[in-house]
Design a protein around this motif. Structure first.
Motif, PDB file in Angstrom:
ATOM      1  N   PHE A 139       0.837  -1.200   0.000  1.00 26.42           N
ATOM      2  CA  PHE A 139       0.000   0.000   0.000  1.00 26.42           C
ATOM      3  C   PHE A 139       0.873   1.251   0.000  1.00 26.42           C
ATOM      4  O   PHE A 139       0.635   2.185  -0.773  1.00 26.42           O
ATOM      5  CB  PHE A 139      -0.909  -0.005   1.226  1.00 26.42           C
ATOM      6  N   ALA A 140       1.914   1.261   0.843  1.00 23.97           N
ATOM      7  CA  ALA A 140       2.771   2.439   0.938  1.00 23.97           C
ATOM      8  C   ALA A 140       3.491   2.676  -0.388  1.00 23.97           C
ATOM      9  O   ALA A 140       3.690   3.817  -0.795  1.00 23.97           O
ATOM     10  CB  ALA A 140       3.776   2.274   2.065  1.00 23.97           C
ATOM     11  N   TYR A 141       3.861   1.580  -1.051  1.00 18.02           N
ATOM     12  CA  TYR A 141       4.526   1.709  -2.353  1.00 18.02           C
ATOM     13  C   TYR A 141       3.583   2.364  -3.359  1.00 18.02           C
ATOM     14  O   TYR A 141       3.969   3.307  -4.060  1.00 18.02           O
ATOM     15  CB  TYR A 141       4.960   0.326  -2.840  1.00 18.02           C
ATOM     16  N   GLY A 151       8.761   8.863  -3.988  1.00 15.57           N
ATOM     17  CA  GLY A 151       9.893   8.025  -4.390  1.00 15.57           C
ATOM     18  C   GLY A 151      10.334   7.113  -3.255  1.00 15.57           C
ATOM     19  O   GLY A 151       9.757   7.125  -2.167  1.00 15.57           O
ATOM     20  N   ILE A 152      11.354   6.287  -3.522  1.00 19.19           N
ATOM     21  CA  ILE A 152      11.919   5.432  -2.477  1.00 19.19           C
ATOM     22  C   ILE A 152      12.638   6.347  -1.500  1.00 19.19           C
ATOM     23  O   ILE A 152      13.722   6.850  -1.808  1.00 19.19           O
ATOM     24  CB  ILE A 152      12.919   4.427  -3.064  1.00 19.19           C
ATOM     25  N   SER A 153      12.043   6.612  -0.365  1.00 20.78           N
ATOM     26  CA  SER A 153      12.621   7.639   0.508  1.00 20.78           C
ATOM     27  C   SER A 153      12.356   7.344   1.969  1.00 20.78           C
ATOM     28  O   SER A 153      11.495   6.539   2.331  1.00 20.78           O
ATOM     29  CB  SER A 153      12.048   9.000   0.160  1.00 20.78           C
ATOM     30  N   MET A 230      11.429  -2.500   2.796  1.00 21.03           N
ATOM     31  CA  MET A 230      12.131  -3.115   1.679  1.00 21.03           C
ATOM     32  C   MET A 230      11.703  -2.502   0.348  1.00 21.03           C
ATOM     33  O   MET A 230      12.522  -2.282  -0.533  1.00 21.03           O
ATOM     34  CB  MET A 230      11.769  -4.590   1.688  1.00 21.03           C
ATOM     35  N   VAL A 231      10.401  -2.220   0.207  1.00 20.27           N
ATOM     36  CA  VAL A 231       9.910  -1.687  -1.055  1.00 20.27           C
ATOM     37  C   VAL A 231       9.699  -0.176  -1.021  1.00 20.27           C
ATOM     38  O   VAL A 231       9.388   0.419  -2.040  1.00 20.27           O
ATOM     39  CB  VAL A 231       8.586  -2.379  -1.462  1.00 20.27           C
ATOM     40  N   THR A 232       9.867   0.462   0.161  1.00 22.60           N
ATOM     41  CA  THR A 232       9.571   1.889   0.213  1.00 22.60           C
ATOM     42  C   THR A 232      10.756   2.776   0.572  1.00 22.60           C
ATOM     43  O   THR A 232      10.749   3.949   0.238  1.00 22.60           O
ATOM     44  CB  THR A 232       8.454   2.184   1.227  1.00 22.60           C
TER      45      THR A 232
END
Lengths: 296, 297
Positions: A139-141, A151-153, A230-232
């Protein structure tokens, strides 16, 4: 010896045999119960002892205070950026969800009677506890990373963790508030003082250690979670300077990378030991804080 | 005076209102999660059809057209989670009985915090230890080419869900009024007989709830299964074959899928299946416990 005495008491041989069988059954079950209880203790001791044995030698001051180095990255040096990254992530998560969490708990404990609506919120919170952490990450991704364009942050990861720990904060704070003696509220109401006043002056100070313990517990939960960041938020290498819009390193993800990319097994043991000791500290402090109110 | 009372009244009602708003926000958050994941996965449901997506056994997002069947992953998830519960149930129930009925007070006072500490150890550490110790053990002593398997994942999940099972079943056992114990003991039966024939049937529903709760936890667990299940996209034919549970699939492929592609949407569909499953388990427990309350044991 035992058998003889029994048989003699009962007098009948057949009954004596049945009695013996009963006794055997009792002993078997009893030893099963004891064994299962002790298994839990042995499990924890084994995990800690093994981690200490394998990781103790790599957990030095240089390991804690240096950035990872070498090629592939992580074979030498330490984990300082990962510690810093985990720290920032946890702080963001707690600041984002502590206040709404505690307000929801106050609503559940103080304002809402046993109505349909409050039981609906309770059910929601219970469902949120059960939501797997990878789903929170998913969901956060979709929402923070892509839809809001963060973005990835660090910020996206911290917010993902805050969603994850929100129900934990609600549940612990609600239980802490409900555990405060009902008498205080009745006395306050009888004196004609407003509900809000009693809450601020009497109930909150009483419940404060337990609420703080719950927050600490949630922080430990956030510090150990890997799947949502891991994904965010997580990167294999970053200096984790605290910039909200840059990816960070984090201890659990660093451990995963060290092991799964076959970087360095001894460093992986060191990271695992560090992570477990950190969480042990947080959890014991949380348990201690939550047990305080029982004495008062 | 009048003014002050009025101000107080305003303060009170406004605080109540704020509390109400924030807690409704909590509910909206859950709805938002479900809604967003459903929305992101919608294209693939309409393109493939639910039957093909859930029942399909081939997963190859790079093929043309992409093959996106989640059947093998769903099966792996169920297999690891069920296996973990199968292994954890006897140990967990026995130690819950031990804690509730037989343990001396000092020992129980040690074991309860230990349970809390065990839940506090992060799943990545469990996964790491399992992969570094168990997998190596299987490789060396069973002469396997690579030791990862669904069984390994189940074994580590067993340790992870054990504390939840023990805590939930212990509180169920403690909720039984002590009259039942006293009545049983007064009839002259032994304590373990009383536990097995009186307490267990009385708490069957609570114990079942504990197991189902643990099942939901095991199904949603990510890091441990990611590191232990082997991550091979084949239909698992036995407990000892490799597989890739849903959570591991999402964690592994989300970062590499192109946004907006069918692959990306299919990963959200996998998330939706997992979420629906876990929420279903939670609601089922709620109904189970509610029903018990109505009957009034």
């Amino acid at each position: 010896m035992m058998v003889k005495r029994n048989a003699g008491r009962v007098g009948d041989n057949k009954a004596g045999k049945a009695n013996l069988w009963r006794r055997c059954q009792d002993i078997i079950w009893l030893s099963l119960f004891w064994g299962a209880g002790l298994v839990i203790l042995i499990l924890l001791l084994c995990i800690l002892a093994y981690l200490l044995y394998r990781g103790g030698s790599s957990l030095t001051w240089e390991f804690v205070a240096n950035a990872p180095a070498g090629f592939p990255l992580g074979t030498q040096g330490g984990v300082l950026p990962a510690i810093r990254g985990t720290f920032y992530l946890v702080i963001i998560a707690v600041t984002a969800s502590a206040i709404p969490g505690i307000i929801t708990a106050v609503y559940l404990a103080e304002y809402a009677g046993p109505t349909k609506f409050s039981s609906l919120i309770n059910l929601t919170v219970q469902c949120m506890v059960g939501v797997p952490s990878i789903i929170t990450g998913l969901f956060a991704y979709a929402f923070f990373v892509l839809y809001l364009g963060l973005g990835i942050s660090l910020l996206a990861g911290g917010l993902a963790l805050s969603i994850m720990i929100f129900p934990v904060i609600v549940v612990t704070a609600r239980d802490a508030l409900l555990a405060v003696n009902k008498q205080y509220r009745l006395v306050g109401a009888a004196l004609g003082v407003s509900r809000w006043y009693i809450l601020c002056e009497v109930v909150f100070p009483q419940a404060m250690p337990a609420i703080a313990g719950g927050l600490l517990l949630a922080m430990g939960y956030a510090a150990g979670a890997t799947a949502p960041i891991m994904v965010t938020a997580a990167a294999i290498s970053a200096d984790s300077s605290g910039n909200l819009f840059e990816p960070v390193m984090a201890l659990p993800y660093h451990l995963y990378i060290l092991f799964s990319q076959h970087v360095s097994l001894s460093k992986a043991y060191g990271t695992a030991l560090l992570l477990v000791l950190l969480l042990l500290l947080i959890n014991v402090a949380a348990l201690w804080l939550r047990s305080i109110k029982k004495g008062a | 005076m009048q003014f002050k009372a009025k101000k107080q009244l305003y303060l009170n009602t406004s605080m109540g209102l704020i509390c109400l708003l924030v807690s409704s926000g909590a509910m909206l958050l859950l709805l938002a999660i479900v809604f967003f994941i459903a929305r992101e996965s919608w294209p693939v449901w309409s393109a493939m059809g639910p039957a093909q997506l859930i029942g399909g056994l081939d997963w190859n997002p790079l093929a043309k057209p992409p093959l996106l069947g989640l059947g093998a992953m769903i099966c792996s998830t169920l297999w690891t989670a069920l296996g973990a519960i199968l292994l954890a149930a006897p140990i967990g129930l026995c130690s819950a009985i031990f804690l509730a009925e037989f343990a001396p007070a000092w020992l129980a006072a040690i074991i309860r915090p230990v349970l809390n500490v065990l839940t506090g150890i992060p799943s990545v550490v469990y996964g790491f230890l399992g992969a570094a110790v168990l997998v190596k053990y299987f490789e060396i002593s069973w002469h396997m080419a690579s030791g990862e398997s669904l069984f390994c994942a189940s074994l580590v999940l067993t340790v992870m869900v054990l504390p939840y099972i023990v805590a939930a079943s212990e509180s169920a056992l403690r909720a039984v009024p002590s009259e039942y114990r006293q009545a049983a003991l007064a009839l002259g039966v032994s304590r373990s007989y009383a536990v097995l024939k009186v307490l267990l049937p009385l708490t069957a529903r609570g114990l079942l709830g504990a197991l189902i709760l643990a099942f939901g936890r095991a199904a949603g667990e990510t890091m441990a299964v990611l590191m232990l299940a082997g991550n091979i996209l084949l239909f698992p034919t036995s407990w000892f074959s490799k597989g890739e549970p849903l959570s591991a699939l999402i964690a592994l492929e989300l970062g590499t899928s192109a946004t907006g592609s069918l692959h990306y949407h299919a990963l959200f569909a996998a998330g939706l299946v997992l979420l629906a499953f876990v929420m279903g388990v939670n609601l089922f427990i709620n109904i189970l416990m509610h029903y018990k309350g109505k009957r009034g044991t």
